[in-house]
Design a protein around this motif. Structure first.
Motif, PDB file in Angstrom:
ATOM      1  N   HIS A  68       3.549 -13.395   1.106  1.00 38.05           N
ATOM      2  CA  HIS A  68       4.381 -14.302   0.328  1.00 38.05           C
ATOM      3  C   HIS A  68       5.443 -13.453  -0.352  1.00 38.05           C
ATOM      4  CE1 HIS A  68       1.570 -12.722  -2.568  1.00 38.05           C
ATOM      5  NE2 HIS A  68       2.047 -13.407  -3.589  1.00 38.05           N
ATOM      6  N   HIS A  70       6.372 -13.011  -3.521  1.00 38.11           N
ATOM      7  CA  HIS A  70       6.307 -12.500  -4.900  1.00 38.11           C
ATOM      8  C   HIS A  70       6.716 -11.030  -4.889  1.00 38.11           C
ATOM      9  CE1 HIS A  70       3.407 -15.736  -6.674  1.00 38.11           C
ATOM     10  NE2 HIS A  70       4.678 -16.090  -6.757  1.00 38.11           N
ATOM     11  N   ASP A  72       5.687  -8.181  -5.987  1.00 39.20           N
ATOM     12  CA  ASP A  72       4.792  -7.072  -5.634  1.00 39.20           C
ATOM     13  C   ASP A  72       4.507  -6.992  -4.134  1.00 39.20           C
ATOM     14  OD1 ASP A  72       3.466  -9.509  -6.293  1.00 39.20           O
ATOM     15  OD2 ASP A  72       1.534  -8.507  -6.364  1.00 39.20           O
ATOM     16  N   HIS A  73       5.036  -7.956  -3.359  1.00 39.87           N
ATOM     17  CA  HIS A  73       4.798  -7.934  -1.913  1.00 39.87           C
ATOM     18  C   HIS A  73       6.080  -7.686  -1.113  1.00 39.87           C
ATOM     19  CE1 HIS A  73       0.581  -9.351  -2.406  1.00 39.87           C
ATOM     20  NE2 HIS A  73       1.112  -9.715  -3.573  1.00 39.87           N
ATOM     21  N   HIS A 150      -2.755 -19.886  -3.748  1.00 39.21           N
ATOM     22  CA  HIS A 150      -1.942 -19.054  -4.626  1.00 39.21           C
ATOM     23  C   HIS A 150      -0.798 -19.929  -5.130  1.00 39.21           C
ATOM     24  CE1 HIS A 150      -0.946 -15.138  -6.177  1.00 39.21           C
ATOM     25  NE2 HIS A 150       0.262 -15.146  -5.650  1.00 39.21           N
ATOM     26  N   ASP A 171      -2.316 -13.033  -1.647  1.00 44.60           N
ATOM     27  CA  ASP A 171      -3.125 -13.199  -2.827  1.00 44.60           C
ATOM     28  C   ASP A 171      -3.869 -14.527  -2.721  1.00 44.60           C
ATOM     29  OD1 ASP A 171      -1.646 -10.968  -3.525  1.00 44.60           O
ATOM     30  OD2 ASP A 171      -0.464 -11.932  -5.044  1.00 44.60           O
TER      31      ASP A 171
HETATM   32 ZN   LIG Z   1       1.454 -13.380  -5.643  1.00 38.98          ZN
END
Ligand SMILES: [Zn+2]
Ligand SMILES: [Zn+2]
Length: 604
Positions: A68, A70, A72-73, A150, A171
């Motif tokens: 996804h 977000h 941090d990815h 998520h 996540d």
């Molecule tokens: Zn996430």
């Protein structure tokens, strides 16, 4: 298969003396198959080090699967050196989010305000692919995708190659919050999640929290170690890598978690993913899992996961049973944001309403009155197919002893949740359903076929009286409300002549006639609802609600099939053999007329 972790941290990069052992970079894992296919799972800040390690290899071809978008990815993506070198070729896959395509989302984080280079300035050839649930193949690696739980649309990936299977599930939060304790029956959507992990040689799973921390983090979209181990054991997983470590977790704290849970690991080999760690997986003869492994994951879904998503969602509708007005308003508002039609009914009239409106999903909002809510679910399940298997979601504080499995409730929306969380859950459910119809295959000679069609110069030309008469005659002969001469173009079907259809063209993905073009033979669908290729096609679920279809290919002298003559009805029906010959004759008549109309065709 070789698996190397380049980033194991969740939410935020936290380099420093506390995180030397497990690493401070966010999510990034590289997988290499025996055939040397390179797949990168997520591009958090760990992607920088991966990029550096690939510097000597030139040119590189690779695939990126993003769970996804977000931060941090994806934050390492603009720092991934192989994207800057001309000659490299990369395909990037990610679930389509709530707004915009993957390319739009990724270029968002590279706007001039945030980053000196734009996405378009990357030197390598990069192709972007929006994904749904389904299956795809990347140079010999089979990838199954499934929605996770998520607050953003998130996909888990199940990769199989060289006789081994790796699952990447970041996540994700338990659907049933009570499972965060690591105890309780795994049912409903959590059962489906366990099926997705079933029998995997390695599962890389979000395990950000511990059960005693969970109460304050409910609805944030992450798992507890207890839940992950519980599900992994039930799914017969061989090795479990705890990942997406909380930024607050020091090396010592992670060591303690591993020690504590290893005592309880059972047949699962548990460890914590650490930066620069490599795991080699080989095919191994394993004893039968003794019935713990469910059969679900042995049958890969057949629908392709790369697909257009907008048409799938735009024709969907939700039937909502009456409940607390504020909650109904909130959920209706969330659904309408995606252009989904929302209908409401009293819970005791749910059967009539479902039969009349044929929704894609039933949402039971009868919050406080659990008896009535459960009765509504039972009534729906007692209906004949396809209504009897409509997905049902329970929303609200419904308290009952009956398990979701018994009622075949596919999901529960239990507060607290944000609007986007609910939107993601509802949308994932609707998109999963939308995947059930098959998109048409592309013929092997597609480039030549399109060239032959385009050479006729007949697309987007004005309507022709003779062809319109032929089509009108077809509706009389077969006593149907709909008939058309369809030309199947690259991404659309275009109606050269039609009767009973409001549109002049529709997407090729949704086209019945494109199935005929893919395999040129007379195709008859007596009842679309009974045909897995068409049961949930947008033209069946939504207007014009097709129930019957028959198409005859229009084939040029050189063998290329350019389209069809088709007839359709909103009622199921049969077409006797004698009628088939009539349809073939009409198709021949249509072809001759098209050839006369074509300015390029030599009249003989
Ligand atoms: Zn996430
Ligand atoms: Zn994350």
């Amino acid at each position: 298969m070789e698996v190397t972790f380049f980033g194991t941290r969740g939410s935020l990069p936290v380099p420093g003396p506390r995180t030397v052992k497990y690493g401070g970079n966010t999510s990034c894992t590289a997988i290499r198959s025996a055939r040397d296919t390179l797949v990168v799972l997520d591009m958090g800040t760990g992607a920088f080090a991966l990029g550096q390690s690939l510097a000597a290899r030139n040119p590189i071809k690779g695939h990126v699967l993003i769970s996804h978008t977000h931060w941090d990815h994806i934050q390492g993506l603009p720092f991934f050196a192989p994207f800057f070198r001309p000659g490299n070729e990369w395909d990037i896959y990610a679930p389509r989010g709530l707004s915009g395509s993957l390319q739009e989302t990724l270029s968002g984080q590279m706007q001039y305000t945030y980053f000196p280079l734009e996405l378009e300035q990357l030197g390598a050839t990069i192709r972007y692919h929006d994904l749904m649930e389904g299956t795809l193949t990347l140079d010999g690696i089979t990838v199954q995708t499934q929605y996770l739980n998520h607050p953003a649309i998130t996909l888990g990936y199940r990769l199989t190659a060289d006789g081994v299977t790796v699952v990447h599930a970041l996540d994700h939060e338990p659907f049933d919050h009570s499972l965060a304790t690591g105890k309780g029956t795994i049912a409903g959507a959590d059962r489906r999640h366990a099926d997705f992990l079933a029998g995997a040689d390695l599962v890389i799973h979000d395990a950000q929290y511990l059960a005693n921390e969970y109460a304050a983090k409910m609805g944030w979209g992450h798992s507890t170690v207890e839940y992950v181990l519980h599900v992994a054991r039930a799914a017969g997983v061989r090795r479990l890598a705890l990942a997406h470590h909380d930024p607050q977790r020091s090396d010592e704290a992670i060591d303690e978690i591993v020690t504590r849970f290893k005592a309880d690991e059972g047949p699962v080999e548990l460890f914590a993913a650490a930066e620069a760690m490599t795991v080699n997986l080989f095919r191994e003869e394993r004893p039968a899992a003794g019935g713990r492994v469910s059969i679900g994951a042995d049958h890969p879904r057949e629908s392709p996961s790369t697909a257009t998503i907008q048409p799938a969602l735009s024709n969907q509708s939700v039937l909502m049973t009456a409940g607390e007005p504020a909650l109904m308003d909130r959920l209706a508002g969330i659904l309408r944001k995606d252009g989904i039609e929302v209908m409401t009914c009293e819970s005791d009239s749910v059967v009539d309403a479902a039969q009349a409106s044929r929704p894609s999903l039933i949402l039971i909002v009868d919050g406080k009155n659990s008896g009535r809510a459960l009765n509504s679910a039972k009534l729906i399940r007692s209906l004949e197919e396809p209504l009897g298997s409509l997905p049902i979601i329970l929303a609200g504080e419904i308290d009952c002893n009956q398990s979701d499995e018994e009622l075949e409730v596919i999901d529960r929306l239990v507060a607290p949740y944000t609007d986007n969380y609910a939107r993601t859950r509802l949308r994932a459910c609707l998109m999963r359903r939308a995947c059930k119809w098959a998109r048409p295959a592309v013929p092997v000679n597609e480039a030549d076929r399109l060239a032959a069609l385009h050479a006729l110069n007949i697309l987007d030309t004005p309507s022709d009286d003779l062809l319109e008469s032929i089509i009108n005659l077809a509706t009389d002969i077969f006593d149907v409300p709909i008939a058309a001469v369809t030309l199947v173009d690259k991404d659309r079907q275009w109606f050269k002549a039609s009767c009973g259809l409001a549109e002049r063209e529709t997407p090729r993905d949704e086209s019945f006639c494109a199935h005929v073009v893919a395999d040129p033979a007379t195709t008859i669908v007596p009842d679309t609802l009974l045909d897995p290729r068409f049961a949930e096609n947008p033209g069946v679920v939504g207007p014009p609600h097709l129930r019957f279809y028959a198409g005859h290919p229009i084939v040029l002298a050189d063998g290329h099939c350019i389209g069809t003559v088709c007839i359709a009805d909103i009622r199921p029906r049969r077409l006797p053999e004698s009628e088939l010959q009539r349809l073939a004759k009409i198709a021949e008549l249509a072809l001759q007329t098209i050839l006369r109309l074509s300015p390029e065709h030599e009249h003989t």
